[in-house]
Design a protein around this motif. Sequence first.
Motif, PDB file in Angstrom:
ATOM      1  N   ILE A   3       0.862  -1.193   0.000  1.00 47.09           N
ATOM      2  CA  ILE A   3       0.000   0.000   0.000  1.00 47.09           C
ATOM      3  C   ILE A   3       0.892   1.236   0.000  1.00 47.09           C
ATOM      4  CG2 ILE A   3      -1.794   1.247   1.271  1.00 47.09           C
ATOM      5  CD1 ILE A   3      -2.896  -1.359   2.234  1.00 47.09           C
ATOM      6  N   SER A   4       0.594   2.148  -0.918  1.00 46.06           N
ATOM      7  CA  SER A   4       1.457   3.328  -1.040  1.00 46.06           C
ATOM      8  C   SER A   4       0.735   4.436  -1.788  1.00 46.06           C
ATOM      9  CB  SER A   4       2.728   2.939  -1.803  1.00 46.06           C
ATOM     10  OG  SER A   4       3.518   4.061  -2.053  1.00 46.06           O
ATOM     11  N   GLN A   5       0.964   5.651  -1.368  1.00 47.73           N
ATOM     12  CA  GLN A   5       0.467   6.785  -2.133  1.00 47.73           C
ATOM     13  C   GLN A   5       1.331   6.971  -3.365  1.00 47.73           C
ATOM     14  OE1 GLN A   5      -0.110  10.158  -4.013  1.00 47.73           O
ATOM     15  NE2 GLN A   5       1.725  10.313  -2.757  1.00 47.73           N
ATOM     16  N   SER A   6       2.631   7.205  -3.135  1.00 46.77           N
ATOM     17  CA  SER A   6       3.519   7.599  -4.238  1.00 46.77           C
ATOM     18  C   SER A   6       3.904   6.439  -5.146  1.00 46.77           C
ATOM     19  CB  SER A   6       4.800   8.196  -3.663  1.00 46.77           C
ATOM     20  OG  SER A   6       5.500   7.196  -2.919  1.00 46.77           O
ATOM     21  N   GLY A   7       3.997   5.244  -4.555  1.00 44.83           N
ATOM     22  CA  GLY A   7       4.502   4.105  -5.330  1.00 44.83           C
ATOM     23  C   GLY A   7       5.999   4.210  -5.589  1.00 44.83           C
ATOM     24  N   GLU A   8       6.691   5.069  -4.829  1.00 42.52           N
ATOM     25  CA  GLU A   8       8.132   5.255  -5.051  1.00 42.52           C
ATOM     26  C   GLU A   8       8.942   5.073  -3.778  1.00 42.52           C
ATOM     27  OE1 GLU A   8       9.351   5.485  -7.898  1.00 42.52           O
ATOM     28  OE2 GLU A   8       7.761   6.269  -9.177  1.00 42.52           O
ATOM     29  N   THR A   9       8.325   4.763  -2.653  1.00 45.76           N
ATOM     30  CA  THR A   9       9.011   4.723  -1.369  1.00 45.76           C
ATOM     31  C   THR A   9      10.118   3.655  -1.379  1.00 45.76           C
ATOM     32  OG1 THR A   9       6.988   5.481  -0.385  1.00 45.76           O
ATOM     33  CG2 THR A   9       8.575   4.493   1.118  1.00 45.76           C
ATOM     34  N   ALA A  10      11.335   4.074  -1.072  1.00 46.72           N
ATOM     35  CA  ALA A  10      12.500   3.182  -1.248  1.00 46.72           C
ATOM     36  C   ALA A  10      12.390   1.915  -0.397  1.00 46.72           C
ATOM     37  CB  ALA A  10      13.777   3.946  -0.912  1.00 46.72           C
TER      38      ALA A  10
ATOM     39  N   ALA B 128       1.837  15.549   4.446  1.00 44.50           N
ATOM     40  CA  ALA B 128       1.030  14.654   5.280  1.00 44.50           C
ATOM     41  C   ALA B 128      -0.058  14.009   4.424  1.00 44.50           C
ATOM     42  CB  ALA B 128       0.395  15.445   6.422  1.00 44.50           C
ATOM     43  N   SER B 129      -0.091  12.710   4.455  1.00 45.63           N
ATOM     44  CA  SER B 129      -1.074  11.998   3.637  1.00 45.63           C
ATOM     45  C   SER B 129      -2.449  12.065   4.299  1.00 45.63           C
ATOM     46  CB  SER B 129      -0.634  10.544   3.494  1.00 45.63           C
ATOM     47  OG  SER B 129      -1.548   9.867   2.681  1.00 45.63           O
ATOM     48  N   THR B 130      -3.469  12.383   3.520  1.00 49.73           N
ATOM     49  CA  THR B 130      -4.839  12.447   4.060  1.00 49.73           C
ATOM     50  C   THR B 130      -5.801  11.695   3.142  1.00 49.73           C
ATOM     51  OG1 THR B 130      -5.121  14.603   2.977  1.00 49.73           O
ATOM     52  CG2 THR B 130      -4.533  14.607   5.329  1.00 49.73           C
TER      53      THR B 130
ATOM     54  N   MET C 187       1.880  14.735  15.096  1.00 50.53           N
ATOM     55  CA  MET C 187       3.329  15.024  15.206  1.00 50.53           C
ATOM     56  C   MET C 187       3.848  15.785  13.997  1.00 50.53           C
ATOM     57  SD  MET C 187       5.282  11.772  16.791  1.00 50.53           S
ATOM     58  CE  MET C 187       4.460  10.455  15.945  1.00 50.53           C
ATOM     59  N   GLU C 188       3.561  15.252  12.801  1.00 49.37           N
ATOM     60  CA  GLU C 188       4.201  15.843  11.628  1.00 49.37           C
ATOM     61  C   GLU C 188       3.630  17.216  11.304  1.00 49.37           C
ATOM     62  OE1 GLU C 188       3.787  13.369   8.137  1.00 49.37           O
ATOM     63  OE2 GLU C 188       1.647  13.144   8.432  1.00 49.37           O
ATOM     64  N   LEU C 189       2.333  17.414  11.562  1.00 55.63           N
ATOM     65  CA  LEU C 189       1.743  18.705  11.212  1.00 55.63           C
ATOM     66  C   LEU C 189       1.997  19.770  12.270  1.00 55.63           C
ATOM     67  CD1 LEU C 189      -1.452  17.433   9.467  1.00 55.63           C
ATOM     68  CD2 LEU C 189      -0.022  19.234   8.568  1.00 55.63           C
TER      69      LEU C 189
END
Length: 589
Positions: free
Chosen positions: A338-345, A391-393, A473-475
């Motif tokens: 599962i991934s938003q970008s499809g590029e996460t190393a 931040a992914s929403t 945390m991130e926001l």
Amino acid sequence: MCGIFGCVLSEGSAAPIIHRALERLEYRGYDSVGEATVYGGRVHVKKAAGKIGEIHKLLNLDDLPGSVGIGHTRWATHGKPSDRNAHPLFDCKENVAVVHNGIIENYQELKDMLIEKGHSFISDTDTEIIPHLIEENISLGLEKAVMEAVRKFEGRYAIAAISSDENMLVGVRRGSPLIVGRSENKTFIASDIPAFLNHTNQVMYLDDNEMVVIDGNVRFFNTETGQSIEKRLITINWDAKQAEKGEYPYFVIKEIMEQKETIMRAINQDENTILRTAEEIKRAYGTFFTGCGTAGKVCMAGEYIFSKVAKKHVNFVISSEFPNYKHFLTDKTLLITISQSGETADLMEAVETARKMGVKVLSLVNVMGSSLYRNSDYAFLLNAGPEKAVASTKATTAQLALVTLLAYAVAGRLQEGKRLLMETASKVNDMLNPRYEARIAELARKLKDSQSIYIIGRSLNYPMAMEAAIKIMELSNIHAQGFAGGELKHGPLALIQDGTPCIVFAANDETRVDIISNAMEVKARGGYIIGVSPRNNEVFDYWIKVPDVGNASPVVNIIPIQILAYHLALLRGCDPDYCRNLAKSVTVK
Ligand code: F6R
């Protein structure tokens, strides 16, 4: 992480186009910005540490001559953010300029070799060895010199290079994304499609170990064999408007509000494909969910949802830890990513590990044509549209909805699942109104000076408690931590003092009685209880109502926390789109 861009125009000035593209890529890193163009037998450059808006005011990024150029927006890995470490980086004579996304693992060894040959370096980056390696063979022309250079690197990277003597742009990809866009008289390369989406939606994808050479023509080569490659032009169905903020002050609030439609789009999949996939999942012997960060929390929720709805055990492993599980992989295993970008190393490495063991890969991914999309045996697109805020929403709730739908399909109850999720989408549409946002903004005012915020949940909503912590945390940069409600008495209760805020996900399900008891335990020690629940309860000091949507409760519970985190960010002076020290599309391990 790091955005790279390059363009070759048949006429006109490249600099304003590079500048706009870098603004659109800024979510990938915002430590420094730079651009370089070719004109009159020279490479011209502007670069500095800081955010693009500030740097443009100082340097005027629209003002460089030439119709061929490259640009970069940086997320620092090797060398701290500074003017000196900003890309583009140069060879000794400043004839070759390079931008880079990724990491060159053997850079130290190559740097030592180049220093011995008389090259001098001015930055602390791994990238700087690239222009110097190209310089070694530049007399053969940029195309050949880049080909020779990349054969010496190890690591994951995408690069773009120009030189003073040729109206040419060369790009190479290995492990980090690089996409070519073509319109009638402009050709682009970029880390992500929105960089050039206002010019064209016609794209060609580079695969690993491939190089593109753009001058009057566009040619592709395999960097290992040197052989030329044919590429298909693909039309992308995103439009440029989707990648803009429009009437919203920040991408993140725009994307939160887009959840009115994106949940519906995520479940609007071809039913036969869903059913075929469900069979594949049932057939698999050993199934794993994997993802990172927020997507990892969705995977963990998927483990619970599959167990509850489909009575099927699916293991969850965060991608960076996945290689430790390789002993359990066979050609009957299924990996669900599962991934938003499809590029996460980290995720791509998990896929590589799995592939080597003959494992089949099923992906739920937002970006069409991404590395993950192209490296999967079966892929579902989330159809959430471009997600630009760090931040992914909206991708998160799209992932949750699709995982839930798949679980219902595996249980042989696809239509029931579809009805539930359609109802959920419609209730989210009703929920996202200004009054609802105002009620959460009021809570943000109460919590803005908190040292820590804790979140508890049980079952499906335990992973959501952890995801809520990531969002806060991130926001807002407030320390936040999510726990399983039952775990409090085994340690975390020690953290509760007078007024400590604790958010409680109290779904209307079999966990309600126990999670309310956990909330009582916190309250008895002075905690301030914020209930996220379809029903109010006397233990709640502040109640945020969410619709009752049964097994889709994770989808609706996380949304008010996204809004809360956004308002906390505003109140605390944090940039809600560009979270401190983070960047989107994490292409380094
Ligand atoms: C947090 C966030 C990250 C990503 C993670 C994986 O809001 O967005 O934790 O979820 O970096 O990214 P993708 O989904 O692109 O693989």
